[in-house]
Motif scaffolding. Structure first.
Motif, PDB file in Angstrom:
ATOM      1  N   PRO A 108       0.797  -1.236   0.000  1.00  0.00           N
ATOM      2  CA  PRO A 108       0.000   0.000   0.000  1.00  0.00           C
ATOM      3  C   PRO A 108       0.826   1.282   0.000  1.00  0.00           C
ATOM      4  O   PRO A 108       0.441   2.268  -0.631  1.00  0.00           O
ATOM      5  N   ASN A 109       1.983   1.279   0.662  1.00  0.00           N
ATOM      6  CA  ASN A 109       2.799   2.495   0.696  1.00  0.00           C
ATOM      7  C   ASN A 109       3.859   2.528  -0.400  1.00  0.00           C
ATOM      8  O   ASN A 109       4.658   3.471  -0.473  1.00  0.00           O
ATOM      9  N   GLY A 110       3.879   1.517  -1.246  1.00  0.00           N
ATOM     10  CA  GLY A 110       4.795   1.501  -2.376  1.00  0.00           C
ATOM     11  C   GLY A 110       6.231   1.174  -2.039  1.00  0.00           C
ATOM     12  O   GLY A 110       7.116   1.315  -2.896  1.00  0.00           O
ATOM     13  N   SER A 111       6.502   0.697  -0.845  1.00  0.00           N
ATOM     14  CA  SER A 111       7.891   0.447  -0.453  1.00  0.00           C
ATOM     15  C   SER A 111       8.374  -0.953  -0.792  1.00  0.00           C
ATOM     16  O   SER A 111       9.570  -1.181  -0.957  1.00  0.00           O
ATOM     17  N   LYS A 112       7.440  -1.908  -0.899  1.00  0.00           N
ATOM     18  CA  LYS A 112       7.828  -3.295  -1.141  1.00  0.00           C
ATOM     19  C   LYS A 112       6.885  -3.925  -2.165  1.00  0.00           C
ATOM     20  O   LYS A 112       5.721  -3.538  -2.278  1.00  0.00           O
ATOM     21  N   LEU A 113       7.408  -4.915  -2.854  1.00  0.00           N
ATOM     22  CA  LEU A 113       6.627  -5.601  -3.865  1.00  0.00           C
ATOM     23  C   LEU A 113       6.792  -7.097  -3.690  1.00  0.00           C
ATOM     24  O   LEU A 113       7.914  -7.587  -3.495  1.00  0.00           O
ATOM     25  N   VAL A 114       5.678  -7.820  -3.730  1.00  0.00           N
ATOM     26  CA  VAL A 114       5.718  -9.282  -3.659  1.00  0.00           C
ATOM     27  C   VAL A 114       5.389  -9.841  -5.034  1.00  0.00           C
ATOM     28  O   VAL A 114       4.501  -9.341  -5.727  1.00  0.00           O
ATOM     29  N   TYR A 115       6.118 -10.863  -5.428  1.00  0.00           N
ATOM     30  CA  TYR A 115       5.802 -11.533  -6.685  1.00  0.00           C
ATOM     31  C   TYR A 115       6.114 -13.014  -6.564  1.00  0.00           C
ATOM     32  O   TYR A 115       6.964 -13.438  -5.769  1.00  0.00           O
ATOM     33  N   GLY A 116       5.417 -13.813  -7.355  1.00  0.00           N
ATOM     34  CA  GLY A 116       5.657 -15.247  -7.395  1.00  0.00           C
ATOM     35  C   GLY A 116       6.460 -15.613  -8.621  1.00  0.00           C
ATOM     36  O   GLY A 116       6.335 -14.984  -9.670  1.00  0.00           O
ATOM     37  N   VAL A 117       7.292 -16.646  -8.491  1.00  0.00           N
ATOM     38  CA  VAL A 117       8.074 -17.149  -9.623  1.00  0.00           C
ATOM     39  C   VAL A 117       7.869 -18.655  -9.726  1.00  0.00           C
ATOM     40  O   VAL A 117       8.125 -19.392  -8.772  1.00  0.00           O
ATOM     41  N   LYS A 118       7.382 -19.073 -10.880  1.00  0.00           N
ATOM     42  CA  LYS A 118       7.294 -20.496 -11.189  1.00  0.00           C
ATOM     43  C   LYS A 118       8.530 -20.844 -12.008  1.00  0.00           C
ATOM     44  O   LYS A 118       8.715 -20.349 -13.114  1.00  0.00           O
ATOM     45  N   LYS A 119       9.380 -21.696 -11.470  1.00  0.00           N
ATOM     46  CA  LYS A 119      10.657 -21.996 -12.107  1.00  0.00           C
ATOM     47  C   LYS A 119      10.522 -23.151 -13.098  1.00  0.00           C
ATOM     48  O   LYS A 119      10.909 -24.297 -12.828  1.00  0.00           O
ATOM     49  N   GLY A 120       9.962 -22.804 -14.242  1.00  0.00           N
ATOM     50  CA  GLY A 120       9.827 -23.788 -15.305  1.00  0.00           C
ATOM     51  C   GLY A 120       9.135 -25.046 -14.855  1.00  0.00           C
ATOM     52  O   GLY A 120       8.065 -25.003 -14.247  1.00  0.00           O
ATOM     53  N   GLN A 121       9.753 -26.202 -15.156  1.00  0.00           N
ATOM     54  CA  GLN A 121       9.165 -27.489 -14.780  1.00  0.00           C
ATOM     55  C   GLN A 121       9.752 -28.051 -13.487  1.00  0.00           C
ATOM     56  O   GLN A 121       9.448 -29.189 -13.117  1.00  0.00           O
ATOM     57  N   GLU A 122      10.583 -27.274 -12.802  1.00  0.00           N
ATOM     58  CA  GLU A 122      11.144 -27.740 -11.539  1.00  0.00           C
ATOM     59  C   GLU A 122      10.032 -27.900 -10.504  1.00  0.00           C
ATOM     60  O   GLU A 122       9.182 -27.030 -10.350  1.00  0.00           O
ATOM     61  N   LYS A 123      10.029 -28.997  -9.802  1.00  0.00           N
ATOM     62  CA  LYS A 123       9.002 -29.253  -8.805  1.00  0.00           C
ATOM     63  C   LYS A 123       9.337 -28.546  -7.493  1.00  0.00           C
ATOM     64  O   LYS A 123      10.494 -28.380  -7.124  1.00  0.00           O
ATOM     65  N   ASN A 124       8.289 -28.137  -6.796  1.00  0.00           N
ATOM     66  CA  ASN A 124       8.400 -27.512  -5.470  1.00  0.00           C
ATOM     67  C   ASN A 124       9.267 -26.257  -5.481  1.00  0.00           C
ATOM     68  O   ASN A 124       9.985 -25.966  -4.529  1.00  0.00           O
ATOM     69  N   THR A 125       9.207 -25.506  -6.582  1.00  0.00           N
ATOM     70  CA  THR A 125      10.019 -24.279  -6.662  1.00  0.00           C
ATOM     71  C   THR A 125       9.167 -23.048  -6.952  1.00  0.00           C
ATOM     72  O   THR A 125       9.703 -21.997  -7.291  1.00  0.00           O
ATOM     73  N   ASN A 126       7.843 -23.181  -6.847  1.00  0.00           N
ATOM     74  CA  ASN A 126       6.958 -22.045  -7.108  1.00  0.00           C
ATOM     75  C   ASN A 126       6.752 -21.281  -5.806  1.00  0.00           C
ATOM     76  O   ASN A 126       5.900 -21.632  -4.997  1.00  0.00           O
TER      77      ASN A 126
END
Length: 679
Positions: free
Chosen positions: A46-64
């Motif tokens: 809300p205050n623009g100081s931090k950003l969260v994002y998800g990364v799905k690492k291709g076909q690697e399992k348990n890395t999302n």
């Protein structure tokens, strides 16, 4: 045109794709594409100081997993590591942590991760999996999507109904109305309903109230649900229960009183598509986007704003000739930040609510996942030469900055083809745009074969995007020059341009494709016009069948994925009837001449080019009988052809291993009929 090479198709088919595309280590391969990191859930605090994002690492399992980016320092840290992935991330209003959905407890439920330290905390524990959620502005209520049995008043009632279905000893489906199936699955007796629950601090929510218990229809999706900031009502988009679900596009905006569950249709006077209701943060306005033409899925979406004080609704920027894909209120609620296709791009715009003035914020590549903090916009962007990364820009369009480079290592040694947009005079001497991608190994003075890609839709576009199923760079890596034309009917060039394909499926687009090929091969002499293959899916596949009969000497080979072949049978078996009924002005039995005029099956006497036909068996948009019809015709006429079926795929090829095989089949087919440098 050259139709054959010495090497047999059987020998070529035995080749592995890795052998075909890995001749050089610095070109893009399907394995590289499948294993690229992909972004999701990009949201600014809300205050623009931090950003969260998800990364799905291709076909690697348990890395999302989820990552936290400090905007000021640029430091990134991983904040989740559970074997199950997280989705639907929402910041707490005080910035203390993030909510998300996860199945880490066995079913999909809402969790909260405090960013001050500690483990994620489970916030809901319902008997059914949460399919989506929206938080009220005070975070004390939560709107939820569940699949339930209409008429059930409790979760137990729905669970009992589901168990009864599973316990049946017979295996039948029975229907009394359309539609009976959609995309890749047969419909059943259950529907997705909108619920609301209290979210009390320190407690796990276990009970929720169905706000539409008797409806035997679905909400349009949790993304089209919005809490009134006063916490007393919720707006959502849906179709009213009716027998015309398969041939109407009359989605409406509804507002439901949380206490009484009374539902009010806010757009009852519009028989066209109304979507995406959003309340302004101050509670003054309810905005949504709406079409004007009934029974049409590709009409222009115009912004509508309802003043909740005066109860008046007005169109904002109605003369702006672009269709809104998504939008949200700016921080001051005086404008909205909207995303729309625009001349081969998917751009970000600011729309002033008072004056309707539209200004461009970002106009290169395909933008999405927009979130706003103050006067800064955060978004993802990709283009023909780059997969998606996160960017920021000021709302005035200045100060654009790339914040991530999540595939830097994976693409460090990969050589991609240069690309450019071009323009020529097409049907009616009107401007038509397209894109060209050079071979990755391009050398000045040499000629290269052509991969002529035709997009689906037909109201669609092969614009400036990094596509995973039809990635132009993969053809460039194979040594092809890639040509893509946004023919009449394409989106992003004005509504009249999009509308122009209706009743003209085989005429105006074909003229554009022919003129586009003629223009680009004359202006780019390195493209070998006599050494070309045309490829397309869905409407693009229809165009492959149409080209076979109406441009029958145009190419050395054809690749047809899920293409319409016989228009009468297509109408009778597809699910969303509003689509053909708009483009051909009615049902088949009333408009037989319209359907038959551009029916590819009428022109099979002219067919002579080799054609590869590909189809998913779970495709209920263009059912596989269309591909069987084309293949039967090819074989019965003694023409070179190959049919490739994917039993577990629908209208698209989604499984990465299947996608690898899909590309392999296509490249082997093209390699049989096209000459490359040095061959």
């Amino acid at each position: 045109m050259k139709f054959n090479k010495t090497l047999s198709i059987a020998a070529l088919a035995a080749m592995s794709l890795s052998t075909t595309v890995n001749a050089k280590s610095d070109i893009l391969t399907v394995d590289t594409l499948n294993n690229l990191n992909q972004l999701h859930d990009v949201v600014i605090s809300p205050n623009g100081s931090k950003l969260v994002y998800g990364v799905k690492k291709g076909q690697e399992k348990n890395t999302n997993h989820l990552y936290l980016l400090d905007i000021k320092t640029g430091k990134t840290s991983q904040i989740t590591s559970h074997a199950t992935s997280e989705s639907s991330v929402v910041w707490a209003k005080d910035g203390s942590g993030v909510y998300f959905l996860s199945s880490r407890s066995g079913s999909t439920q809402l969790w909260f991760l405090p960013l001050t330290g500690g483990e994620a905390i489970q916030r809901t524990d319902f008997p059914l999996s949460v399919e989506g959620y929206k938080l009220s502005s005070d975070e004390q209520q939560i709107a939820l999507a569940f699949t339930v049995m209409p008429g059930c008043e409790t979760f137990k009632c729905t669970i009992d109904a589901m168990n009864a279905e599973k316990a049946k000893k017979h295996n039948t489906r029975a229907y009394d109305k359309l539609m009976v199936r959609h995309w890749d699955h047969w419909l059943d007796n259950f529907n997705t309903h909108l619920f609301v629950a209290n979210l009390e601090q320190g407690k796990v929510a276990t009970n929720a109230k169905d706000l539409m218990p008797s409806w035997d229809s679905d909400i349009a999706g949790i993304g089209q649900v919005s809490f009134n900031p006063n916490g007393k009502s919720i707006a959502f988009s849906a179709k009213l229960p009716s027998d015309d679900q398969a041939w109407t596009t009359n989605w409406d905006i509804f507002e439901v009183d949380i206490e009484s569950a009374k539902i009010n249709n806010l757009t009852d006077d519009n028989e066209a598509w109304d979507a995406m209701p959003v309340y302004s943060s101050d509670g003054r306005y309810l905005a949504y986007k709406a079409m004007n033409t009934p029974v049409y899925e590709s009409d222009k979406y115009t912004l509508h704003v309802k003043d909740l004080r005066s109860n008046e609704t007005q169109k904002v920027a109605p003369l702006w000739d672009r269709s809104i894909a998504s939008f949200q209120f700016a921080s001051d609620n005086r404008s909205v930040i909207a995303v729309a296709q625009d001349v081969g791009q998917k751009s970000i715009f600011n729309i002033d609510l008072q004056f309707g003035e539209v200004t461009t914020i970002s106009s290169q590549g395909y933008s999405g996942d927009v979130s706003i903090a103050g006067d800064s916009v955060y978004f993802t962007r990709h283009d023909l030469g780059h997969p998606a990364d996160i960017y920021t820009v000021k709302t005035d369009g200045y100060g654009i900055k790339q914040l991530t480079d999540i595939n830097k290592d994976k693409l460090a040694n990969v050589k991609l083809g240069d690309f450019e947009q071009f323009k020529f005079k097409g049907w009616n001497n009107e401007d038509v745009h397209g894109y060209l991608v050079k071979p990755a190994n391009f050398k000045q003075g040499e000629q290269y074969p052509i991969a002529f890609l035709v997009h689906g839709g037909p109201q669609g576009s092969f614009g400036n995007m990094f596509h995973y199923r039809w990635n132009a760079q993969l053809w460039a890596a194979q040594g092809y020059g890639v040509v893509m034309v946004d023919f009449h009917g394409s989106t992003g060039y004005g509504q009249a341009f999009t509308d122009s394909i209706s009743q003209n499926w085989g005429s105006r687009p074909l003229e554009d494709l022919q003129k586009g090929m003629d223009y680009i091969t004359k202006s780019q002499p390195w493209l070998d016009r006599d050494n070309a293959c045309a490829l397309g899916a869905s409407y693009g596949g229809y165009m492959m069948n149409w080209i076979m009969g109406n441009w029958s000497d145009g190419f050395n080979c054809i690749v047809n994925h899920a293409g319409l072949f016989d228009m009468k049978s297509f109408y009778n078996v597809t699910e969303e009837l509003w689509f053909p009924e708009h483009d051909f002005t009615g049902p088949y039995w009333e408009k037989e001449e319209e359907y038959s005029k551009y029916d590819p099956s009428r022109f099979v006497d002219n067919w002579k080019m080799p054609m590869l036909i590909i189809q998913g068996e779970l495709d209920y948009r263009v059912p596989y009988g269309q591909s069987l019809g084309a293949f039967t015709t090819m074989k019965r006429k003694g023409l070179e052809s190959r049919l490739v079926m994917f039993p577990d795929e629908d209208h698209h090829i989604r499984n990465p291993d299947n996608l690898k095989e899909w590309y392999r089949e296509i490249f082997v087919w093209m390699d049989k009929y096209l000459e490359k440098n040095g061959e």
